[in-house]
Motif scaffolding. Structure first.
Motif, mmCIF file in Angstrom:
data_model
loop_
_atom_site.group_PDB
_atom_site.id
_atom_site.type_symbol
_atom_site.label_atom_id
_atom_site.label_comp_id
_atom_site.label_asym_id
_atom_site.label_seq_id
_atom_site.Cartn_x
_atom_site.Cartn_y
_atom_site.Cartn_z
ATOM 1 N N ALA A 56 0.852 -1.184 0.000
ATOM 2 C CA ALA A 56 0.000 0.000 0.000
ATOM 3 C C ALA A 56 0.889 1.235 0.000
ATOM 4 O O ALA A 56 1.462 1.609 1.018
ATOM 5 C CB ALA A 56 -0.915 -0.008 1.223
ATOM 6 N N ALA A 57 1.032 1.857 -1.158
ATOM 7 C CA ALA A 57 1.929 2.995 -1.302
ATOM 8 C C ALA A 57 1.300 4.025 -2.237
ATOM 9 O O ALA A 57 0.424 3.698 -3.048
ATOM 10 C CB ALA A 57 3.274 2.538 -1.865
ATOM 11 N N PRO A 58 1.725 5.281 -2.146
ATOM 12 C CA PRO A 58 1.216 6.296 -3.067
ATOM 13 C C PRO A 58 1.446 5.885 -4.514
ATOM 14 O O PRO A 58 2.529 5.424 -4.873
ATOM 15 C CB PRO A 58 2.032 7.539 -2.701
ATOM 16 C CG PRO A 58 2.474 7.312 -1.293
ATOM 17 C CD PRO A 58 2.682 5.838 -1.169
ATOM 18 N N GLY A 59 0.432 6.027 -5.342
ATOM 19 C CA GLY A 59 0.543 5.695 -6.754
ATOM 20 C C GLY A 59 0.191 4.267 -7.098
ATOM 21 O O GLY A 59 0.030 3.930 -8.280
ATOM 22 N N ILE A 60 0.053 3.402 -6.103
ATOM 23 C CA ILE A 60 -0.251 1.998 -6.374
ATOM 24 C C ILE A 60 -1.605 1.809 -7.051
ATOM 25 O O ILE A 60 -1.715 0.987 -7.973
ATOM 26 C CB ILE A 60 -0.153 1.162 -5.074
ATOM 27 C CG1 ILE A 60 1.312 0.950 -4.708
ATOM 28 C CG2 ILE A 60 -0.854 -0.181 -5.225
ATOM 29 C CD1 ILE A 60 2.107 0.143 -5.725
ATOM 30 N N LYS A 145 12.464 4.954 -17.614
ATOM 31 C CA LYS A 145 11.523 5.564 -16.666
ATOM 32 C C LYS A 145 11.693 4.948 -15.279
ATOM 33 O O LYS A 145 11.680 5.658 -14.266
ATOM 34 C CB LYS A 145 10.086 5.387 -17.154
ATOM 35 C CG LYS A 145 9.050 6.060 -16.260
ATOM 36 C CD LYS A 145 7.648 5.898 -16.818
ATOM 37 C CE LYS A 145 6.639 6.580 -15.915
ATOM 38 N NZ LYS A 145 5.244 6.414 -16.439
ATOM 39 N N GLN A 146 11.853 3.620 -15.237
ATOM 40 C CA GLN A 146 12.085 2.964 -13.951
ATOM 41 C C GLN A 146 13.407 3.438 -13.345
ATOM 42 O O GLN A 146 13.490 3.715 -12.148
ATOM 43 C CB GLN A 146 12.122 1.444 -14.137
ATOM 44 C CG GLN A 146 10.780 0.828 -14.509
ATOM 45 C CD GLN A 146 10.922 -0.648 -14.881
ATOM 46 O OE1 GLN A 146 12.025 -1.140 -15.138
ATOM 47 N NE2 GLN A 146 9.792 -1.342 -14.932
ATOM 48 N N MET A 147 14.428 3.539 -14.181
ATOM 49 C CA MET A 147 15.739 3.964 -13.703
ATOM 50 C C MET A 147 15.695 5.396 -13.179
ATOM 51 O O MET A 147 16.289 5.719 -12.146
ATOM 52 C CB MET A 147 16.759 3.851 -14.842
ATOM 53 C CG MET A 147 18.202 3.983 -14.408
ATOM 54 S SD MET A 147 18.748 2.561 -13.446
ATOM 55 C CE MET A 147 20.272 3.187 -12.753
ATOM 56 N N ASP A 148 14.969 6.252 -13.877
ATOM 57 C CA ASP A 148 14.879 7.654 -13.459
ATOM 58 C C ASP A 148 14.151 7.798 -12.122
ATOM 59 O O ASP A 148 14.353 8.778 -11.402
ATOM 60 C CB ASP A 148 14.156 8.477 -14.529
ATOM 61 C CG ASP A 148 14.967 8.594 -15.812
ATOM 62 O OD1 ASP A 148 16.195 8.364 -15.761
ATOM 63 O OD2 ASP A 148 14.372 8.903 -16.869
ATOM 64 N N GLY A 149 13.289 6.844 -11.820
ATOM 65 C CA GLY A 149 12.521 6.913 -10.577
ATOM 66 C C GLY A 149 13.236 6.316 -9.386
ATOM 67 O O GLY A 149 12.681 6.257 -8.282
ATOM 68 N N VAL A 150 14.484 5.870 -9.560
ATOM 69 C CA VAL A 150 15.200 5.199 -8.480
ATOM 70 C C VAL A 150 15.498 6.147 -7.319
ATOM 71 O O VAL A 150 15.735 5.717 -6.183
ATOM 72 C CB VAL A 150 16.500 4.566 -9.007
ATOM 73 C CG1 VAL A 150 17.585 5.627 -9.217
ATOM 74 C CG2 VAL A 150 17.006 3.484 -8.062
ATOM 75 N N GLY A 151 15.458 7.452 -7.601
ATOM 76 C CA GLY A 151 15.748 8.432 -6.557
ATOM 77 C C GLY A 151 14.813 8.327 -5.368
ATOM 78 O O GLY A 151 15.221 8.546 -4.220
ATOM 79 N N LYS A 152 13.548 7.993 -5.615
ATOM 80 C CA LYS A 152 12.591 7.855 -4.514
ATOM 81 C C LYS A 152 12.980 6.706 -3.599
ATOM 82 O O LYS A 152 12.837 6.790 -2.375
ATOM 83 C CB LYS A 152 11.182 7.637 -5.081
ATOM 84 C CG LYS A 152 10.607 8.843 -5.808
ATOM 85 C CD LYS A 152 9.222 8.570 -6.332
ATOM 86 C CE LYS A 152 9.259 7.576 -7.490
ATOM 87 N NZ LYS A 152 7.920 7.390 -8.117
#
Length: 415
Positions: A56-60, A145-152
């Motif tokens: 259960a996470a934001p965006g799920i 896109k997945q790689m760019d989101g690794v910062g979170k």
């Protein structure tokens, strides 16, 4: 104190170990013919405190809507309209916000980190072996896109003090030489994670429990708990009644139905997962540790001379069907990344029911009955959290202050 544990999965057996070490007289009862023959039997094999996050996470909700239309979807929802399913899914959705996610993840990481420390100590004390490796987990990304989101992810890891490495394809190949780097754009490695066979571990630990005096009773159907006032006096089974001073429910997905006659509402739901296990036929192409395929939410793990491929989440009640399409998804992931490493003609296909809470955190602790305790609801992280959960429970029952905070782990957090 005489204690009866309901359930001989990894959670029940680790609870038995720590309770016996604390000097209690322990009996473990299970309907199966031996330890770890249900959810603990063929899970993905990863011990990953660094990936201890609630589903259960934001965006799920938005991601889930897209997954439903994927050919090889990580989430499958069967058309079900029973009250338990609807209620659990609604409660999970209510946890898909930043505030709840932060709270829930904090609890989960706390247990998982402690459990890793407990496992290391247990392994040092017993010399127990279970095809384990201490080579970390590599999460690989197929899209930019997945790689760019690794910062979170790295932000959360930094906050929690968890070591990590962000890698390009060449860096991934240094960690996993057998991986096909043409299929990925990069990865995130957690070097402190481990791997191991949960079934082998649980059976080996059960043997050591017996050496401490723990009694195991198998092939026994449990039909209910008999109470007098606010105290449990006996476990009713197909082989008669068993009396004890305290009782521990470690029945996983079956906990809610078993405890319902006591008016205890335990929000645990069976989320079905699948795995295949294949023998390694090409060492050079085989994984070294665990590789997480982010696109399909599948874990590919090296277990001795075998590869375990596990994943997917299916909302289907207590169904134990094995659809061929699910096996195809697992096979595709491992063959796409580690083509030819395993003999797929010898694949052993399996499914298990993960006991999930809507907030992701297991339920560990007391109930309103003075001598009834819970250790259930670990979801996909039962193997990761098992030793820490068992140790915490043993301390609570023994009247010892646990080494980690436990006030927010019990059933009371649901009001």
């Amino acid at each position: 104190m005489k204690i009866i544990i309901l359930g001989a999965g990894v959670i029940g057996v680790t609870s038995a170990w720590y309770l016996a070490k604390a000097g209690h007289e322990v009996t473990v009862i299970d309907r199966q013919s031996g330890p770890a023959l249900e959810t603990s039997f063929a899970n993905a094999g990863e011990i990953s405190p660094g990936y201890s996050s609630p589903w259960a996470a934001p965006g799920i909700p938005q991601k889930a809507a897209k997954w439903l239309f994927m050919k090889r979807a990580p989430l499958i929802i069967q058309p079900m309209f029973d009250a338990a399913t609807i209620r659990w899914m609604w409660s999970m959705l209510m946890n898909c916000n930043y505030s709840a996610y932060h709270t829930n993840k904090g609890r989960m990481v706390r247990i998982a980190d402690y459990s890793r420390d407990c496992l290391i100590a247990l392994r040092g004390e017993t010399g127990i072996d279970y095809d384990h490796r201490e080579l970390g987990t590599l999460q690989v990304f197929r899209t930019q896109k997945q790689m760019d989101g690794v910062g979170k992810d790295t932000e959360v890891l930094t906050e929690g003090g968890v070591p990590f490495e962000v890698l390009d394809p060449a860096g991934c190949a240094r960690i996993e030489p057998g991986i096909d780097t043409s299929k990925i754009v990069g990865g995130l490695r957690l070097p402190q994670d481990e791997t191991g066979d949960c079934f082998i571990f649980t059976n080996a630990l059960a043997t050591r429990c017996e050496a401490l005096g723990v009694k195991f009773i198998f092939d026994t159907a449990m039909t209910g708990l008999r109470r007098e006032g606010e105290r449990i006096v006996a476990l009713e089974t197909s082989k008669g009644d068993y009396e004890a001073d305290a009782f521990v429910c470690a029945l996983g997905s079956y906990s809610p139905a078993f405890l319902k006659p006591l008016s205890l509402d335990v929000p645990v739901y069976p989320v079905k997962g699948y795995s295949i296990t294949v023998p390694i036929v090409d060492e050079a192409r085989a994984p070294m540790s665990t590789v997480m395929d982010e696109t399909y939410k599948i874990a590919i793990t090296r277990l001795g001379s075998r590869i375990r491929v596990g994943g997917m989440a299916e909302i289907a009640g207590f169904s134990k069907e094995l659809p061929a399409t699910r096996q195809e998804t697992l096979t595709f992931s491992v063959e796409d990344l580690f083509g030819g490493a395993g003999d797929q003609s010898q694949a052993k296909f399996w499914s298990g029911l993960r006991p999930m809470t809507p907030d992701g955190t297991p339920v560990i602790g007391a109930t309103r009955y003075s001598n009834l305790w819970l250790n259930t609801g670990h979801g996909t992280l039962g193997w990761t959290m098992s030793c820490g959960s068992g140790r915490v429970l043993a301390d609570l029952i023994s009247g010892i202050k646990p080494e980690i905070e436990t006030s927010d782990l019990s059933l009371n957090r649901y009001g």
